[in-house]
Write a protein that holds these residues in place. Structure first.
Motif, short mmCIF file in Angstrom:
data_model
loop_
_atom_site.label_atom_id
_atom_site.label_comp_id
_atom_site.label_asym_id
_atom_site.label_seq_id
_atom_site.Cartn_x
_atom_site.Cartn_y
_atom_site.Cartn_z
N ASP A 148 4.33 36.57 3.57
CA ASP A 148 4.75 36.33 2.18
C ASP A 148 6.17 35.78 2.24
OD1 ASP A 148 5.59 36.37 -0.41
OD2 ASP A 148 5.23 38.52 -0.75
N HIS A 193 8.42 27.15 -7.54
CA HIS A 193 9.26 27.36 -8.74
C HIS A 193 10.45 28.27 -8.45
CE1 HIS A 193 5.90 30.45 -9.89
NE2 HIS A 193 6.81 31.07 -9.17
N ASP A 197 6.60 29.85 -2.79
CA ASP A 197 6.75 29.36 -4.15
C ASP A 197 7.47 28.03 -4.18
OD1 ASP A 197 5.82 30.84 -6.44
OD2 ASP A 197 7.03 32.51 -5.73
N GLY A 237 3.73 32.91 -6.29
CA GLY A 237 3.60 33.72 -5.09
C GLY A 237 2.39 34.64 -5.17
N GLN A 238 2.14 35.16 -6.38
CA GLN A 238 0.98 36.03 -6.55
C GLN A 238 -0.31 35.29 -6.21
OE1 GLN A 238 0.43 39.62 -8.20
NE2 GLN A 238 -0.92 38.90 -6.59
C1 LIG Z 1 8.57 38.17 -1.64
C2 LIG Z 1 7.88 37.80 -2.92
N1 LIG Z 1 6.54 37.68 -2.95
C3 LIG Z 1 5.87 37.36 -4.06
C4 LIG Z 1 6.54 37.14 -5.25
C5 LIG Z 1 5.77 36.80 -6.48
O1 LIG Z 1 5.97 35.48 -6.85
P1 LIG Z 1 5.51 34.89 -8.25
O2 LIG Z 1 6.29 35.63 -9.28
O3 LIG Z 1 5.83 33.45 -8.15
O4 LIG Z 1 4.04 35.15 -8.38
C6 LIG Z 1 7.93 37.26 -5.28
C7 LIG Z 1 8.68 37.09 -6.53
O5 LIG Z 1 9.87 37.27 -6.60
C8 LIG Z 1 8.62 37.59 -4.09
O6 LIG Z 1 9.96 37.70 -4.05
#
Ligand SMILES: Cc1ncc(COP(=O)(O)O)c(C=O)c1O
Length: 456
Positions: A259, A290, A288, A138-139
């Motif tokens: 997001d 994963h 995501d 997600g990042q």
């Molecule tokens: C809403 C949201 N955005 C972004 C992320 C970040 O995802 P990642 O850890 O796969 O980078 C998360 C992780 O839980 C999330 O819940």
């Protein structure tokens, strides 16, 4: 002939042994990193070792520090498991060792990315013409999407940010719901847009951005703007109201980024699809694989409605980099150059579950969230704090912050399940997140009993 398969069977045996313990092993690690250091560290090896011996040592040394995150009772963070087909496909990715940067380096990886893109867009109800980059999480997805957003809003202001950077650039505005995920701020930091520049938009008790407040903030100033909304609050699972948010963004010409790290998968299930109404009107989406698609780490998608903006932000070119016109050079959609063929396990996950299986998994996990919420609410002095619309549950246990912290520690020590805590409206509370294909109702019941035992 070099023995290219040495160690593979040993690794398979250890993998099977680990996977066969997942349903019953203690969920938390048995020790911290110290024990693993002791087992695996020491001086730099002077001479090499037999591959199978290396794998044996690794498996034994890592064992006490392994967490059963892919198991059925890890309900912390937002953690998906690994579907069998996705896991097996991931092994192939390593064996094939394809560099999924350019079509010329792996037509197979390029084709599989294209197929996984098309299937994902269809599952999520997003525009079929959008472009998709396969990133780490997600990042990475938020960063990639916001880089495309940055390109587009500056281009509208007559500024070429890729060429000229940010020094001397015209001002832009970034508006985020005050419950935006922490990774949004990291992305903004990485993109040189800054964290403190964000105009926070108030959120309601479930963490949803107030659309009227957004419209007001957008109207307060002219000029290019990026709005970050969210599908699935990491604490409550709540969804922003995309229709009025998209209306405001359209009226003011703002780029709307969503997001949807885990929550966007709600669009793939009939029972939860309504939560995402209007999400297809956004300009970019982070999701995501994963997490709720249950692909082994790591994998995610950065999806951009305007492929030109996506490419402008990410394109890689150089004299020796063999680009194939008319073919997908995957590096052009992601920040990385060389990279593993991350779409392969995503392809396998979608193919092994199908549209129906994905919907069933999402709906089953949501029902399990409601089930554990109901069970936990029967513990005296306990209150469920959120509307359980998805797979997330926020629970205040008795005893105030200290009682909740002690309970979280006791639950993790017990090891039946793993739950974390968070701060919500100034209180430390328990959070539950269910997004694993293998979780059964019995796992939920066992976990609820473990929480009750930790409190009493
Ligand atoms: C809403 C949201 N955005 C972004 C992320 C970040 O995802 P990642 O850890 O796969 O980078 C998360 C992780 O839980 C999330 O819940």
């Amino acid at each position: 002939m070099p023995d290219r398969t040495a160690g593979l069977r040993t690794a398979a045996a250890h993998a099977e042994a680990f996977l066969n313990t997942l349903d019953d092993r203690r969920v938390a690690a048995r020790s911290d990193a110290g024990a693993v250091h002791t087992a695996l560290g020491g001086p730099l090896p002077e001479h090499g070792e037999d591959p199978a011996a290396v794998i044996d040592a690794l498996a034994a040394g890592a064992e006490p520090g392994l967490v059963a995150t892919p198991g059925p009772r890890h309900f912390g963070f937002v953690i998906g498991g690994a579907l069998p087909a996705a896991l097996a496909a991931d092994w192939l990715v390593s064996a094939w060792d394809q560099n999924a940067a350019f079509h010329s380096l792996s037509p197979a990886a390029a084709a599989i990315e294209e197929i996984a893109s098309t299937w994902t867009l269809e599952l999520l109800g997003l525009p079929r013409t959008a472009s998709v980059g396969f990133v780490t999480g997600g990042q990475g997805a938020n960063t990639t999407c916001l880089a495309a957003a940055r390109h587009a809003v500056f281009a509208r202001a007559g500024w070429d940010v890729e060429r000229d950077g940010l020094i001397g650039a015209p001002p832009i505005r970034i508006l985020c719901g005050e419950q935006a995920h922490a990774t949004i701020y990291t992305s903004l930091r990485l993109l040189g847009l800054g964290e403190q520049t964000v105009i926070p938009i108030p959120a309601d008790a479930q963490g949803r951005m107030e659309p009227a407040a957004l419209a007001e903030a957008l109207a307060a100033n002219a000029g290019p703007a990026i709005v970050c909304a969210q599908a699935g609050n990491v604490a409550t699972g709540a969804f922003d109201a995309f229709e009025p948010i998209a209306d405001a963004c359209t009226e003011h010409g703002a780029w709307l980024h969503v997001d949807g790290a885990f929550g966007l998968w709600a669009a793939a299930a009939p029972a939860t699809r309504h939560l995402t109404a209007g999400v297809e009107r956004a300009a970019s989406w982070a999701v995501d694989a994963h997490k709720w698609l249950n692909v082994p780490y790591d994998g995610a998608m950065a999806i951009v409605a305007d492929p030109d903006a996506h490419l402008a932000a990410m394109r890689l070119a150089g004299p020796y980099l063999v680009a194939d016109p008319g073919q997908r050079d995957s590096t052009n959609y992601v920040p990385e150059s060389s990279r593993r063929a991350r779409a392969v396990p995503i392809y396998a996950a979608i193919r092994s579950l199908g549209r129906v299986g994905i919907a069933e998994m999402v709906e089953r996990n949501c029902a399990q969230a409601r089930r554990i919420a109901k069970q936990l609410s029967t513990i005296p002095g306990t209150e469920v704090l959120n509307d359980v619309v998805l797979n997330q549950v926020l629970v205040r246990l008795p005893g105030g912050d200290d009682g909740n912290r002690a309970a979280v520690a006791a639950i993790q020590r017990d090891g039946t399940c793993w739950l974390g805590g968070t701060t919500w409206n100034g209180e430390y509370v328990l959070r539950v997140s269910i997004s694993n294909w293998a979780t059964t109702d019995e796992d939920v019941d066992r976990s609820a009993a473990a929480v009750a035992a930790a409190v009493t």
